[in-house]
Enzyme design. Structure first.
Site: not given
Length: 356
Positions: A9, A11, A13, A15, A103, A199
């Site tokens: 998750m 944070g 929408v 996931s 990743c 990220c």
């Protein structure tokens, strides 16, 4: 007995709704945010940033709302080793890496899956827009229902072992429907904007990021033309990528583009738009999804960047497991270090890293 699933998750929408959908489907769902930010970074808070401190708060709030346990798990070392160090090394070698693909390969569907299995959990799940199906004795990946949001380009590295243990419930829906579901069940993140930047580099200035972390590695050098004539000075090869026209910091009286980067001579080669157009590339580190190896040439649609519409091409196996890709039409700015990904209609065939 209910099957257990560990949901990554961020944070956001997607996931968040993935976790909700799986719970509705009868799974025992556990939410996890992966801690990947490094202790020495001032992790810039930015709406939409994935895996930042505010993302943890959003994910925890969602988990509470839908009634699932939530944890933060530390993946800092694996992320630094496999994603950040690789990212820096590739730029220092004059290539342009894709950290999201790295990743996915080493963190989300490897380290994260290992953690789930060690905990006796059956599956991992993410909010990716892609469809995983089983055909005969193999798992395949198909493009998602939402063509604009489809994320199969970043998933070509997944193995059969990983696909068997991975769930992607958002792939069956359009993005608008995912936001609608989030709103219906009262999730505050229903209108949170999508993260588009890298990220760990929220301002998207990869050159500055590398210069700050490794000031001794980044050296000024020369802009040259294809004949090697010096045109001016550049601030370090890590600031540039193939096809770049803006931000060169020098005016030429006509549009000039980065057409090559030579790390050995610390030179950035500039040329015309025509110099960026090619119909052929060689790719390495190939992974196929519907079959293990390619034995003969195959007609596919291929794309050399995430946001591109696939173009008709023929892929031909060559030595050392590499592949030659011949496009029907000229492609602009084929970039070493990026991924080329192959499709047959909506079926993901596989992909690899562009070598030359």
């Amino acid at each position: 007995m209910k099957k257990k699933v560990l949901v990554g998750m961020s944070g956001g929408v997607d996931s968040s709704v993935a976790a909700y959908l799986l719970k509705e489907q009868g799974y025992e769902v556990i939410g996890v945010t992966m801690q990947i930010w490094q202790d020495d970074e001032e992790f810039i808070e930015k709406e939409g940033g994935c895996c930042s401190l505010s993302a943890v708060a959003d994910a925890r709030r969602v988990a509470n709302k839908i009634g699932i346990p939530f944890y933060v798990m530390n993946f800092k070392d694996a992320f630094k080793r496999n994603v950040i160090d690789y990212f820096v090394d590739e730029y220092m070698e004059g290539r342009t890496p894709n950290p999201c693909i790295t990743c996915n390969k080493f963190i989300k569907f490897s380290s994260f899956l290992d953690k789930a299995m060690a905990m006796g959990i059956d599956y991992v799940a993410t909010g990716h827009y892609a469809i995983i199906e089983k055909h005969n004795d193999r798992y395949i990946i198909k493009k998602s229902e939402d063509d604009k949001k489809d994320q199969t380009y970043a998933l070509y590295n997944l193995t059969q072992f990983q696909l068997e243990r991975t769930l992607m419930p958002c792939g069956q829906y359009k993005k608008s429907k995912i936001r609608e579901i989030a709103k219906e069940i009262g999730l505050r993140v229903h209108n949170k904007k999508d993260s588009e930047e890298i990220c760990f580099i929220p301002d998207n200035d990869h050159g500055r990021y590398i210069k700050n972390r490794f000031p001794n590695k980044v050296r000024e050098g020369n802009f040259v033309d294809k004949q090697g004539n010096v045109l001016g000075r550049h601030k370090g090869i890590v600031y540039y990528t193939i096809g770049q026209r803006k931000g060169l910091g020098i005016a030429f009286g006509k549009p000039m583009y980065v057409v090559d980067i030579n790390p050995f001579r610390n030179e950035v080669v500039l040329g015309d738009l025509e110099d960026l157009l090619n119909t052929e590339l060689i790719a390495k580190d190939i992974n196929y999804i519907p079959f293990d190896t390619l034995k003969e040439p195959m007609e596919v649609e291929a794309k050399i960047r995430y946001s591109q519409t696939p173009s008709k091409a023929i892929i031909t196996p060559i030595e050392d497991g590499r592949v030659r890709v011949n496009f029907q039409e000229k492609q602009r700015a084929i970039t070493k270090g990026q991924s080329v990904v192959f499709y047959k209609d909506d079926l993901l065939i596989g992909g690899g890293i562009i070598e030359k």
